[in-house]
Write an enzyme that holds these catalytic residues in place. Structure first.
Site, PDB file in Angstrom:
ATOM      1  N   SER A 256       0.806  -1.210   0.000  1.00 19.20           N
ATOM      2  CA  SER A 256       0.000   0.000   0.000  1.00 19.20           C
ATOM      3  C   SER A 256       0.851   1.278   0.000  1.00 19.20           C
ATOM      4  O   SER A 256       1.744   1.393  -0.836  1.00 19.20           O
ATOM      5  CB  SER A 256      -0.948  -0.057   1.197  1.00 19.20           C
ATOM      6  N   LYS A 260       4.294   2.193  -2.306  1.00 18.03           N
ATOM      7  CA  LYS A 260       4.709   3.376  -3.073  1.00 18.03           C
ATOM      8  C   LYS A 260       6.168   3.677  -2.707  1.00 18.03           C
ATOM      9  O   LYS A 260       7.006   3.969  -3.565  1.00 18.03           O
ATOM     10  CB  LYS A 260       3.818   4.586  -2.715  1.00 18.03           C
ATOM     11  N   TRP A 347      -9.905   0.482  -5.301  1.00 19.33           N
ATOM     12  CA  TRP A 347      -9.332   1.793  -4.953  1.00 19.33           C
ATOM     13  C   TRP A 347      -7.904   1.916  -5.507  1.00 19.33           C
ATOM     14  O   TRP A 347      -7.459   2.983  -5.920  1.00 19.33           O
ATOM     15  CB  TRP A 347      -9.343   1.908  -3.427  1.00 19.33           C
ATOM     16  N   HIS A 398      -7.657  -5.662   0.190  1.00 19.95           N
ATOM     17  CA  HIS A 398      -6.422  -4.894   0.316  1.00 19.95           C
ATOM     18  C   HIS A 398      -5.641  -5.421   1.526  1.00 19.95           C
ATOM     19  O   HIS A 398      -6.017  -5.159   2.673  1.00 19.95           O
ATOM     20  CB  HIS A 398      -6.845  -3.436   0.532  1.00 19.95           C
TER      21      HIS A 398
HETATM   22  C1  GCU Z   1      -5.408   4.801   1.707  1.00 19.00           C
HETATM   23  C2  GCU Z   1      -4.785   5.590   0.583  1.00 19.00           C
HETATM   24  C3  GCU Z   1      -3.958   4.701  -0.338  1.00 19.00           C
HETATM   25  C4  GCU Z   1      -2.975   3.884   0.461  1.00 19.00           C
HETATM   26  C5  GCU Z   1      -3.703   3.140   1.559  1.00 19.00           C
HETATM   27  C6  GCU Z   1      -2.808   2.376   2.510  1.00 19.00           C
HETATM   28  O1  GCU Z   1      -6.391   3.950   1.198  1.00 19.00           O
HETATM   29  O2  GCU Z   1      -5.826   6.237  -0.104  1.00 19.00           O
HETATM   30  O3  GCU Z   1      -3.270   5.492  -1.281  1.00 19.00           O
HETATM   31  O4  GCU Z   1      -2.261   3.030  -0.382  1.00 19.00           O
HETATM   32  O5  GCU Z   1      -4.419   4.061   2.350  1.00 19.00           O
HETATM   33  O6  GCU Z   1      -1.637   2.716   2.669  1.00 19.00           O
HETATM   34  O7  GCU Z   1      -3.321   1.454   3.160  1.00 19.00           O
END
Ligand code: GCU
Length: 419
Positions: A256, A260, A347, A398
């Site tokens: 998540s 990044k 998402w 997720h």
């Molecule tokens: C939120 C955010 C995402 C991210 C996620 C996470 O949903 O919008 O961009 O990847 O959190 O880190 O769990």
């Protein structure tokens, strides 16, 4: 009355943000991606040498417009090691905490690496390195592991209260770090709480590693994602120094928002042999221009501290970004990259994540590697890959699961990291 008002406000908020997001493939706007293999002078890149030059251009564009560059600053570094008993795995592994201290006249940052290495192999150990969300103590239920005192995200069910980890958080995230599986395949695991490097809230960059600088970042300087990536490199400095570890066989992994950071770390720091993005979505593996699921505006609004402030100029203007995420994937070549998505994680835009990986193919090809054959998202639970690029779409939510790990370990074996 006040409670009703709050509930109503929440419903309005939620329905507003839901309606502002697109989950309908037919609503994806038409877009033209920036050219990966045409350099800023307009020349077609045809060789590895020309790519190296193009690579530098793309890296600078990402720094300037998205993640932010790391400012020059001086600091001293040292480390200490504390060996843990790790009674339940001690037959098969050693476990220790290595604390890296980074210090200058403005302050000190301590990054605690929880390092677990298998005993069952001869020679240097290949290692997976990943940041965690809730603290090292949440990754494994060893009572000796230091309970993080830094800011953590999460609620009661993870043993987090008011952004502080409690004793209840020990092992609460162990399912994301299947240590027995990792060790049984002969790999080690190094994990660090992301909050050691930069706590995940918008405080005007006064804490974490940003506090080692006297001024807040300029508009093209690092946000939190770039700070995490930088921290991963500092951990890598230690891993290549530790004689038990094979510094040429380190995989960087992140889930998540931490996916990044793993991708950006893998792009800048060419010491990482394998880069793994688990459900990283917007600002990670997913193409921004698709505007599917989380958009640039949505991410900048909710997490204004993640990217450099220049990135905010592209809210609703994705088409004007000089880069898109297929270029980030390409920066990893000729090293290996694995991208994974989950069916219920729209998402993060699974199709956008796969497409960017696929579109980076021509750069891997320049280095003599085969490209992924199919341009369409593969069916769920059917991993695909070449010798340098791999992908799977897992059924489910997720999350980072043992299924995901099994695929990453198999791919690491396949590309020879485990040997
Ligand atoms: C939120 C955010 C995402 C991210 C996620 C996470 O949903 O919008 O961009 O990847 O959190 O880190 O769990």
């Amino acid at each position: 009355m006040q409670k009703q008002f709050i509930v109503l406000f929440f419903i309005l908020q939620t329905s507003w943000s839901m309606s502002a997001q697109n989950y309908d493939e037919s609503m994806v706007p038409s877009y033209t991606l920036p050219e990966l293999l045409i350099d800023t002078a307009g020349n077609q890149v045809q060789s590895v040498a020309e790519w190296e030059n193009r690579r530098g251009q793309i890296l600078s564009l990402f720094e300037q417009h998205m993640y932010g560059r790391v400012p020059d600053f001086a600091y001293q570094t040292s480390h200490t090691t504390r060996v843990l008993d790790a009674a339940d795995i001690a037959e098969n592994a050693t476990q220790e905490e290595v604390t890296i201290a980074l210090e200058n006249e403005y302050g000190q940052v301590q990054i605690i690496i929880l390092l677990t290495l298998p005993k069952n192999r001869s020679g240097k150990v290949p290692v997976f390195l990943g940041l965690n969300f809730q603290g090292n103590q949440a990754t494994y239920p060893n009572p000796e592991i230091t309970l993080t005192s830094n800011y953590v995200i999460g609620g009661d069910q993870l043993g987090i209260q008011n952004n502080k980890a409690t004793e209840e958080s020990r092992g609460a995230r162990a399912s994301r770090w299947p240590l027995d599986l990792i060790l049984s395949k002969g790999y080690g695991l190094a994990t660090v709480h992301c909050g050691d490097i930069d706590p995940d809230f918008d405080d005007g960059f006064k804490n974490g590693v940003h506090a080692l600088l006297p001024e807040a970042p300029a508009s093209d300087q690092w946000g939190t994602v770039a700070a995490w990536a930088w921290g991963l490199s500092r951990v890598m400095d230690y891993l290549v120094y530790d004689g038990r570890i094979d510094g040429e066989k380190v995989a960087v992994i992140g889930h998540s928002r931490l996916g990044k950071a793993a991708l950006w770390a893998g792009a800048i720091d060419q010491r990482f042999a394998l880069v793994i993005s688990n459900d990283s979505g917007c600002g990670g593996a997913a193409l921004s221009r698709r505007q599917f699921g989380e958009t640039v505006e949505a991410i900048n609004d909710r997490f204004p501290h993640w990217f450099c402030s220049n990135f905010h100029q592209y809210n609703q203007l994705e088409n004007q970004l000089p880069v898109d995420q297929h270029m980030l994937m390409a920066l990893i070549a000729p090293r290996a990259v694995y991208v994974a998505s989950a069916t219920e994680d729209q998402w993060a835009d699974p199709k956008g994540e796969y497409t960017s990986l696929y579109l980076a193919g021509p750069v891997f090809n320049l280095f003599g590697f085969k490209t992924l054959e199919q341009d369409q998202l593969p069916p769920a639970d059917t991993p695909i890959g070449t010798d340098r690029q791999a992908y799977h779409l897992r059924t489910g939510k997720h999350d980072l699961t043992p299924y995901d790990w099994q695929q990453y370990l198999d791919f690491a074996d396949h590309i020879g990291i485990g040997r």
